[in-house]
Design a protein around this motif. Structure first.
Motif, mmCIF file in Angstrom:
data_model
loop_
_atom_site.group_PDB
_atom_site.id
_atom_site.type_symbol
_atom_site.label_atom_id
_atom_site.label_comp_id
_atom_site.label_asym_id
_atom_site.label_seq_id
_atom_site.Cartn_x
_atom_site.Cartn_y
_atom_site.Cartn_z
ATOM 1 N N VAL A 1 -2.878 6.413 9.917
ATOM 2 C CA VAL A 1 -4.096 5.696 9.530
ATOM 3 C C VAL A 1 -4.163 4.321 10.178
ATOM 4 C CG1 VAL A 1 -5.323 4.634 7.582
ATOM 5 C CG2 VAL A 1 -4.343 6.928 7.337
ATOM 6 N N VAL A 2 -3.036 3.598 10.149
ATOM 7 C CA VAL A 2 -3.021 2.187 10.547
ATOM 8 C C VAL A 2 -2.416 1.971 11.933
ATOM 9 C CG1 VAL A 2 -2.206 -0.121 9.901
ATOM 10 C CG2 VAL A 2 -2.945 1.481 8.129
ATOM 11 N N GLY A 3 -1.385 2.787 12.263
ATOM 12 C CA GLY A 3 -0.767 2.647 13.576
ATOM 13 C C GLY A 3 0.597 1.996 13.560
ATOM 14 N N ARG A 4 0.989 1.392 12.415
ATOM 15 C CA ARG A 4 2.335 0.809 12.319
ATOM 16 C C ARG A 4 3.283 1.829 11.702
ATOM 17 N NH1 ARG A 4 -0.879 -3.632 11.557
ATOM 18 N NH2 ARG A 4 -1.081 -3.348 9.308
ATOM 19 N N GLU A 5 4.455 1.983 12.333
ATOM 20 C CA GLU A 5 5.380 3.047 11.965
ATOM 21 C C GLU A 5 6.558 2.490 11.187
ATOM 22 O OE1 GLU A 5 7.950 6.246 14.490
ATOM 23 O OE2 GLU A 5 5.863 5.945 15.103
ATOM 24 N N LEU B 1 0.826 -1.210 0.000
ATOM 25 C CA LEU B 1 0.000 0.000 0.000
ATOM 26 C C LEU B 1 0.859 1.258 0.000
ATOM 27 C CD1 LEU B 1 -2.728 1.394 0.159
ATOM 28 C CD2 LEU B 1 -2.736 1.001 2.632
ATOM 29 N N ILE B 2 1.919 1.255 0.797
ATOM 30 C CA ILE B 2 2.816 2.422 0.843
ATOM 31 C C ILE B 2 3.431 2.684 -0.526
ATOM 32 C CG2 ILE B 2 5.043 3.207 1.767
ATOM 33 C CD1 ILE B 2 4.186 1.871 4.449
ATOM 34 N N ALA B 3 3.844 1.611 -1.217
ATOM 35 C CA ALA B 3 4.445 1.769 -2.542
ATOM 36 C C ALA B 3 3.458 2.383 -3.521
ATOM 37 C CB ALA B 3 4.935 0.415 -3.060
ATOM 38 N N GLN B 4 2.192 1.940 -3.468
ATOM 39 C CA GLN B 4 1.195 2.466 -4.397
ATOM 40 C C GLN B 4 0.924 3.942 -4.143
ATOM 41 O OE1 GLN B 4 -0.456 0.664 -6.983
ATOM 42 N NE2 GLN B 4 -1.032 2.744 -7.567
ATOM 43 N N LEU C 1 -5.203 -5.007 6.374
ATOM 44 C CA LEU C 1 -5.608 -3.647 6.047
ATOM 45 C C LEU C 1 -7.040 -3.694 5.543
ATOM 46 C CD1 LEU C 1 -2.416 -2.435 4.133
ATOM 47 C CD2 LEU C 1 -3.055 -1.955 6.493
ATOM 48 N N THR C 2 -7.815 -2.695 5.869
ATOM 49 C CA THR C 2 -9.210 -2.649 5.440
ATOM 50 C C THR C 2 -9.346 -1.802 4.180
ATOM 51 O OG1 THR C 2 -9.727 -0.665 6.745
ATOM 52 C CG2 THR C 2 -9.931 -2.812 7.850
ATOM 53 N N MET C 3 -10.510 -1.885 3.561
ATOM 54 C CA MET C 3 -10.788 -1.050 2.389
ATOM 55 C C MET C 3 -10.696 0.432 2.763
ATOM 56 S SD MET C 3 -11.646 -3.111 -0.260
ATOM 57 C CE MET C 3 -13.055 -2.766 -1.316
ATOM 58 N N ASP C 4 -11.129 0.758 3.972
ATOM 59 C CA ASP C 4 -11.063 2.153 4.425
ATOM 60 C C ASP C 4 -9.615 2.603 4.570
ATOM 61 O OD1 ASP C 4 -13.806 2.365 4.482
ATOM 62 O OD2 ASP C 4 -13.983 1.924 6.622
ATOM 63 N N ASP C 5 -8.743 1.714 5.082
ATOM 64 C CA ASP C 5 -7.318 2.047 5.189
ATOM 65 C C ASP C 5 -6.758 2.397 3.818
ATOM 66 O OD1 ASP C 5 -7.293 1.490 7.926
ATOM 67 O OD2 ASP C 5 -6.702 -0.595 7.622
ATOM 68 N N MET C 6 -7.058 1.560 2.852
ATOM 69 C CA MET C 6 -6.502 1.756 1.507
ATOM 70 C C MET C 6 -7.042 3.034 0.882
ATOM 71 S SD MET C 6 -6.534 -2.127 0.019
ATOM 72 C CE MET C 6 -6.786 -3.436 1.211
ATOM 73 N N ARG C 7 -8.325 3.264 1.064
ATOM 74 C CA ARG C 7 -8.928 4.475 0.486
ATOM 75 C C ARG C 7 -8.327 5.720 1.115
ATOM 76 N NH1 ARG C 7 -9.812 7.148 -2.720
ATOM 77 N NH2 ARG C 7 -11.644 7.762 -3.895
ATOM 78 N N ALA C 8 -8.042 5.656 2.427
ATOM 79 C CA ALA C 8 -7.470 6.816 3.116
ATOM 80 C C ALA C 8 -6.051 7.111 2.656
ATOM 81 C CB ALA C 8 -7.489 6.577 4.626
ATOM 82 N N MET C 9 -5.338 6.079 2.189
ATOM 83 C CA MET C 9 -3.943 6.265 1.790
ATOM 84 C C MET C 9 -3.779 6.740 0.348
ATOM 85 S SD MET C 9 -1.755 5.768 4.197
ATOM 86 C CE MET C 9 -0.274 5.539 3.209
#
Length: 579
Positions: free
Chosen positions: A269-273, A170-173, A202-210
């Protein structure tokens, strides 16, 4: 719900987490995100990346939608060259596009990769990093392929464990859309692609937020259209080509800071750093090891163990390898560092050093830092890399003249580059169940153990890990399943050598292999026997009898063939042994 989650998903939450969990392998974790955030997926199968394409194809065939509420178009091409060309073409239409590949497949994509990067077209290639065919072909993992494409202009983003694979996808995208630099998101073939881990989805909301709409619209606006005529794909002469080649500089200069900004947004968004370079270890360490890929997990386990014993050592995890940011690299290192071991999972014959080593040396030179850097090679073609080897590398840094250009994990009796290490050194805690299962390729043992570890991961509070060893012959060869589960996150990205449970599914293995060598004192041994219980002891080899006595093993036997036959399962003993 079934349309938005992968297989083996459970309602249970991760310990301390708030999202659904799944016990899946690295290929499925990558495909899960890639399928949700892309519109076109061009595929061509190559081990060990094939699983990613298979998952994406199956999900689209089942009508599963992405975050844009459309079903991604998955198309298998005639070769990896065709897959790359399809990605290139789709990008020119403004589509969000990805592909999956490895090794020789990645090499066939190189000409198109130069074009995609030269045109600043955002995309992510998910690569299960694998050995190149040199003196022989190998289907197993190292960084030979991704290191061979450094000059294409693609950014290189590394992931360690299965959780990181999902996160970095997700970060790469998000990063490629903002930077316009195309990305290779890579992780270790077989070690990570086929390792089953309990992770947080990861949820759909996580991805949409990113994913920022601004950059999606900008990508769409660059699509070829008669409404916005542009000239593309030209030939250039010496009068302008050089100048044109330099025009990409600002994008690569800005890329590291943008990637870190995306990582920071992900943490919110997710909490992992995550950071471009993550330091683990003593804040005043003088000896530091630098590496990337799955080996960072084993190295972290070793670093934490050694520091708890009074050492002052550290490690630097490389996330964004290209563009290489000297500033972020140096900022992540403690000011006390005196010596560094840069570890490369590749070999570049004829070079003065391997890629990561040379980058670390150059960083010190350009920054004027008086830090000694030595380089080492490890883990080619999935050769084991254990905490014992990490300790050996750090011990080498402690001597007055550390060995440079060394290897670890093999015995190089030709050019004598190897470091010695103690194979009995172990960092695994007693609270981790470490189980080994010996089976025959195609007898169902691997499949049963994959189910077992998913059941344990999804239905208990334990963290779980499964890894399955088989060679390229697959059917008919020995398979060894390595299962771990316990109360803490499992970072042991290496095979079990100290098992507290051993199961042998095939009687003939007792005479061919030292099945009980990994068993610790007091471990449990389960044997599938074709003989009655009261006759089994006299039938097993004396060496096995002696090992059972010496190690004080708890010894259980079952005639799984008889049980399977009596219950109507035929010759399928795997379910009996799993139970």
């Amino acid at each position: 719900k079934t349309q938005t989650q992968p297989t083996a998903v459970a309602e249970q939450k991760t310990p301390g987490g708030s999202r659904p969990i799944a016990t899946i392998d690295g290929n499925e974790a990558t495909a899960y995100v890639a399928h949700k955030i892309n519109e076109v997926i061009a595929i061509y199968p190559i081990t060990p990346s094939s699983g990613m394409g298979e998952h994406a194809d199956a999900w689209s065939a089942a009508g599963q939608k992405n975050i844009w509420d459309t079903i991604p178009l998955v198309m298998e091409m005639q070769s990896e060259a065709g897959a790359a060309a399809a990605v290139h073409g789709a990008l020119q239409t403004g589509s969000l596009t990805t592909t999956f590949t490895a090794s020789q497949g990645l090499m066939l994509m190189i000409p198109t990769m130069f074009k995609i990067a030269g045109e600043l077209s955002p995309t992510v290639f998910n690569v299960s990093a694998r050995s190149m065919a040199c003196q022989a072909l190998s289907i197993f993992g190292d960084h030979s392929d991704v290191m061979a494409v450094r000059s294409t202009g693609f950014a290189l983003l590394s992931a360690g464990g299965v959780q990181e694979v999902m996160d970095m996808s997700l970060i790469a995208q998000a990063a490629t859309l903002e930077t316009r630099v195309p990305f290779i998101h890579f992780f270790d073939g077989f070690r990570t692609t086929h390792e089953v881990q309990k992770i947080e989805l990861l949820t759909m909301d996580d991805m949409r937020a990113m994913i920022d709409d601004e950059f999606i619209l900008a990508h769409r606006a660059r699509a070829m259209s008669p409404d916005r005529p542009t000239l593309r794909g030209t030939a250039q002469n010496p009068d302008v080509y050089f100048q044109g080649r330099e025009t990409v500089n600002p994008y690569y200069i800005d890329c590291p800071d943008i990637v870190q900004k995306v990582m920071d947004r992900f943490a919110g968004v997710v909490g992992r750093e995550y950071h471009l370079f993550d330091y683990i270890g003593a804040p005043d360490a003088e000896r530091v090891i630098v590496l990337m890929g799955s080996s960072v997990e084993a190295a972290q386990e070793a670093i934490e163990y050694l520091n708890a014993k009074g050492e002052k050592v550290g490690m630097l995890k490389v996330r964004l390898y290209r563009p290489f940011s000297i500033k972020h690299f140096l900022d992540a290192l403690p000011k006390t560092v005196k010596t560094i071991a840069a570890m490369d999972r590749t070999k570049e014959p004829g070079a003065v050093g391997e890629p990561l080593y040379l980058d670390c040396v150059n960083a010190m030179v350009e920054a004027g830092r008086d830090i000694k850097v030595v380089g080492g090679r490890y883990g080619l073609s999935s050769k084991e890399f254990t905490p014992a080897m990490v300790k050996s590398v750090l011990d080498n840094l402690a001597v007055d003249k550390p060995k440079n250009h060394f290897t670890v994990g093999i015995n190089d009796d030709v050019t004598h580059t190897s470091l010695e290490y103690d194979p009995n050194f172990s960092t695994e805690g007693d609270d981790v169940v470490r189980a080994m299962f010996y089976g025959l390729g195609s007898d169902g043992t691997v499949g049963a153990n994959k189910n077992s570890i998913k059941i344990i991961g999804n239905e208990t509070d334990n963290f779980a890990q499964g890894y399955f060893v088989y060679d390229s012959k697959r059917a008919g060869a020995i398979t060894v399943s390595h299962l771990r589960f316990g109360p803490r996150r499992i970072r042991s990205t290496y095979l079990i050598t100290h098992a507290n449970f051993v199961a042998c599914h095939q009687w003939t293995f007792l005479e061919r292999y030292d099945i009980l060598a990994p068993a610790v004192e007091g471990a449990t041994f389960l044997l599938n026997t074709p003989f009655p219980t009261d006759q089994t002891w006299d039938k097993i080899p004396k060496s096995v009898q002696q090992a059972i006595i010496d190690k004080k093993l708890k010894f259980y036997v079952i005639n799984a063939y008889e049980v399977a036959k009596a219950t109507g399962m035929g010759a399928r003993i795997n379910t009996v042994m799993q139970t």
